[in-house]
Design a protein around this motif. Structure first.
Motif, short mmCIF file in Angstrom:
data_model
loop_
_atom_site.label_atom_id
_atom_site.label_comp_id
_atom_site.label_asym_id
_atom_site.label_seq_id
_atom_site.Cartn_x
_atom_site.Cartn_y
_atom_site.Cartn_z
N PHE A 1 -6.57 2.76 9.56
CA PHE A 1 -6.41 1.52 8.80
C PHE A 1 -6.50 0.32 9.73
N ASP A 2 -7.11 -0.75 9.24
CA ASP A 2 -7.23 -1.96 10.05
C ASP A 2 -5.87 -2.55 10.41
N ASP A 3 -4.88 -2.35 9.54
CA ASP A 3 -3.55 -2.93 9.77
C ASP A 3 -2.56 -1.88 10.29
N VAL A 4 -3.05 -0.93 11.09
CA VAL A 4 -2.18 0.11 11.65
C VAL A 4 -1.07 -0.51 12.49
N VAL A 5 0.15 -0.02 12.30
CA VAL A 5 1.28 -0.45 13.13
C VAL A 5 2.03 0.74 13.74
N ALA A 6 1.63 1.96 13.37
CA ALA A 6 2.23 3.17 13.93
C ALA A 6 1.30 4.34 13.64
N ARG A 7 1.42 5.40 14.45
CA ARG A 7 0.66 6.61 14.21
C ARG A 7 1.62 7.79 14.23
N SER A 8 1.18 8.91 13.66
CA SER A 8 1.99 10.13 13.68
C SER A 8 1.09 11.34 13.67
N GLY A 9 1.56 12.41 14.32
CA GLY A 9 0.82 13.66 14.32
C GLY A 9 1.57 14.78 13.63
N VAL B 1 1.42 -3.22 21.00
CA VAL B 1 0.78 -2.55 22.13
C VAL B 1 1.42 -3.00 23.44
N ALA B 2 1.75 -4.30 23.53
CA ALA B 2 2.43 -4.79 24.72
C ALA B 2 3.79 -4.13 24.88
N GLY B 3 4.39 -3.72 23.77
CA GLY B 3 5.68 -3.04 23.79
C GLY B 3 5.55 -1.52 23.93
N GLY B 4 4.35 -1.04 24.23
CA GLY B 4 4.16 0.38 24.49
C GLY B 4 3.73 1.22 23.31
N ALA B 5 3.60 0.64 22.13
CA ALA B 5 3.21 1.41 20.95
C ALA B 5 1.77 1.90 21.07
N VAL B 6 1.49 3.05 20.47
CA VAL B 6 0.14 3.63 20.46
C VAL B 6 -0.47 3.36 19.09
N LEU B 7 -1.56 2.60 19.07
CA LEU B 7 -2.20 2.26 17.80
C LEU B 7 -3.66 2.76 17.74
N ALA B 8 -4.11 3.40 18.80
CA ALA B 8 -5.50 3.87 18.82
C ALA B 8 -5.57 5.27 19.44
N ILE C 1 -0.27 4.64 10.05
CA ILE C 1 0.65 4.07 9.06
C ILE C 1 0.36 2.58 9.01
N PRO C 2 -0.16 2.07 7.88
CA PRO C 2 -0.53 0.66 7.82
C PRO C 2 0.68 -0.25 7.61
N TYR C 3 0.54 -1.48 8.09
CA TYR C 3 1.59 -2.49 7.95
C TYR C 3 1.99 -2.69 6.50
N ARG C 4 1.01 -2.57 5.59
CA ARG C 4 1.29 -2.80 4.16
C ARG C 4 2.33 -1.84 3.60
N CYS C 5 2.51 -0.67 4.23
CA CYS C 5 3.52 0.29 3.76
C CYS C 5 4.93 -0.21 4.04
N LEU C 6 5.06 -1.22 4.89
CA LEU C 6 6.37 -1.77 5.25
C LEU C 6 6.72 -3.00 4.42
N TYR D 1 0.85 -1.18 0.00
CA TYR D 1 0.00 0.00 0.00
C TYR D 1 0.89 1.23 0.00
N THR D 2 0.48 2.27 -0.71
CA THR D 2 1.23 3.52 -0.74
C THR D 2 0.44 4.60 -0.02
N LEU D 3 0.97 5.06 1.11
CA LEU D 3 0.30 6.10 1.89
C LEU D 3 0.22 7.38 1.09
N GLN D 4 -0.95 7.99 1.04
CA GLN D 4 -1.19 9.19 0.24
C GLN D 4 -1.36 10.43 1.12
N ALA D 5 -1.19 11.59 0.51
CA ALA D 5 -1.36 12.85 1.23
C ALA D 5 -2.74 12.94 1.86
N ASP D 6 -3.76 12.50 1.14
CA ASP D 6 -5.12 12.58 1.66
C ASP D 6 -5.31 11.68 2.89
#
Length: 446
Positions: free
Chosen positions: A335-343, A439-446, A369-374, A322-327
């Motif tokens: 995204f259902d397969d979120v693995v990271a977020r950014s502000g 999430v167990a490792g402290g990541a914020v996904l929601a 940021i969806p897993y598919r981008c990785l 998947y290619t993350l777009q500006a929109d």
């Protein structure tokens, strides 16, 4: 030829690679981290990219934690960071100063604690593939060629060097002309009277970025300055920028200057990079002389450090599942397969003009940021983290920022470790399991 092997091989020891290797090592996988310099940190140390921006949304909600926050906490404990400060430029809510020399040491400590084998002074110069998988990479070192074999590989080179050499489809720059965001040679100055700088900002708000929190400056520690517009315009220097940008610290009389701009050169071409280094260092002397001669508070300042290399914002990135777009960024898409977020907002330094194009994240102020981008196409046992994940040119202008790279690094390393444990390819990995582990490792996904 000497042969080494590991379960997971991470190429690139910048913030993304460090976090990927730590995460992979913590899963119990035999992990190796390859870095071309004699120290860790990538752009954060070699190119003096400082401070880290940002762990928060514009409203102040923290959306990046995990290993990235653990690094900040441990730096704070050793006196290497004040933690998250209010951004007095006003572009983001917070920024995070850090001491690069302490970060270099801490990162290696954390890698060792995770059981990671670190290989410095090692330049990856060849990738061997068979049937859509990487079999091994070859390193050029002082002790000769070394072949490194692995089950899974993580490309955290920033330039997608591993993915490209393995045959994964890649893109460069913006659509149409393939031009990339400009390079910047960053430098530090000591002997700066920051109280005098702050008072000048309070007295002359029209000369500074319009989002600067002027009404809070009297009680906020000064963390960043963007402006001195009249001084810069009157100097008429041959540098295609509209104003001066700098950040304070880590010392009380110190600033990091982010004002040089080298445009029209390709960070993937060695002759262009050579020219960029030359031009960047000449601009450093030019900008420093301008600042000491013209800016209030800089009368006794002098250059104390210049990057070991020029800072690179954009080169090659993969075409992933998947290619993350500006929109996606602007709408704050989930995204259902979120693995990271950014502000962090979209922040495009014009490849050919003077300005910066910005667009802020709507909704709750963060995007997924969806897993598919990785996941690169055509190479089954490879994950990508950091600046070279799958995005458009516009979306890259936010995902390239260090905390985001740290977050995708943790995601890639965790995914690699789980995939090795289960004996599956990264694309076959259960995303729900990966998210649970993150999430167990402290990541914020929601």
């Amino acid at each position: 030829m000497k042969v080494m092997d590991a379960d997971i091989v991470v190429c690139g020891g910048g913030p993304a690679g460090v976090n990927a290797a730590i995460a992979a090592g913590r899963t119990g996988a035999r992990t190796m981290l390859i870095e071309r310099y004699g120290f860790i940190g990538g752009m954060s140390t070699a190119a003096l990219v400082y401070p880290w921006m940002t762990f928060h949304t514009l409203s102040g909600k923290q959306v990046i934690k995990g290993i990235a926050q653990e690094i900040v906490d441990r730096l704070m404990a050793m006196g290497g960071s004040p933690g998250h400060l209010r951004d007095t430029v006003g572009f983001t809510n917070t920024l995070t100063p850090y001491h690069p020399e302490m970060y270099k040491v801490l990162a290696v400590d954390m890698l060792k604690e995770a059981g990671v084998k670190l290989m410095l002074h090692s330049f990856m110069d060849e990738v061997r593939t068979a049937d859509g998988e990487i079999e091994a990479i070859q390193l050029a070192t002082k002790s000769g060629k070394i072949r490194v074999q692995g089950k899974l590989f993580v490309d955290a080179t920033g330039d997608a060097d591993l993915a490209y050499q393995a045959g994964a489809p890649c893109l460069v720059g913006r659509g149409g002309d393939n031009l990339t965001q400009p390079m910047t040679m960053k430098f530090r100055m000591r002997g700066v009277d920051l109280q005098k700088v702050k008072q000048y900002m309070i007295d002359h708000p029209d000369e500074f970025y319009h989002k600067t929190p002027f009404d809070e400056l009297t009680h906020l520690p000064l963390s960043g300055i963007q402006g001195f517009k009249k001084h810069w315009q009157n100097a008429n220097l041959p540098i295609n920028r509209e104003q001066v940008l700098m950040f304070t610290g880590p010392a009380e009389d110190e600033v990091l200057v982010n004002t040089t701009r080298v445009q029209g050169l390709n960070g993937l071409e060695v002759e262009d990079l050579t020219e960029a280094e030359e031009l960047g260092r000449k601009q450093v002397l030019m900008v420093a002389a301008f600042m000491t001669a013209n800016l209030p508070g800089f009368e006794n300042a002098s250059i104390s450090n210049v990057g070991a290399q020029i800072g690179i914002r954009e080169t090659r990135r993969i075409e992933g599942a998947y290619t993350l777009q500006a929109d996606d960024v602007i709408q704050g898409r989930r995204f259902d397969d979120v693995v990271a977020r950014s502000g962090y907002p979209i922040d495009i330094h014009d490849p050919s003009g003077k300005g910066v194009t910005a667009a802020w994240v709507q909704g709750d102020g963060a995007y997924d940021i969806p897993y598919r981008c990785l996941l690169p196409r055509k190479v089954r046992n490879l994950l990508v983290a950091g600046r070279c994940i799958s995005t458009s040119h516009e979306a890259l202008a936010t995902t390239r920022l260090t905390p985001s790279c740290m977050a995708t690094g943790q995601a890639a390393g965790t995914a690699a470790g789980l995939a090795v444990r289960q004996g599956v390819s990264p694309a076959e990995l259960d995303v729900v399991l990966l998210q649970r582990e993150l999430v167990a490792g402290g990541a914020v996904l929601a």
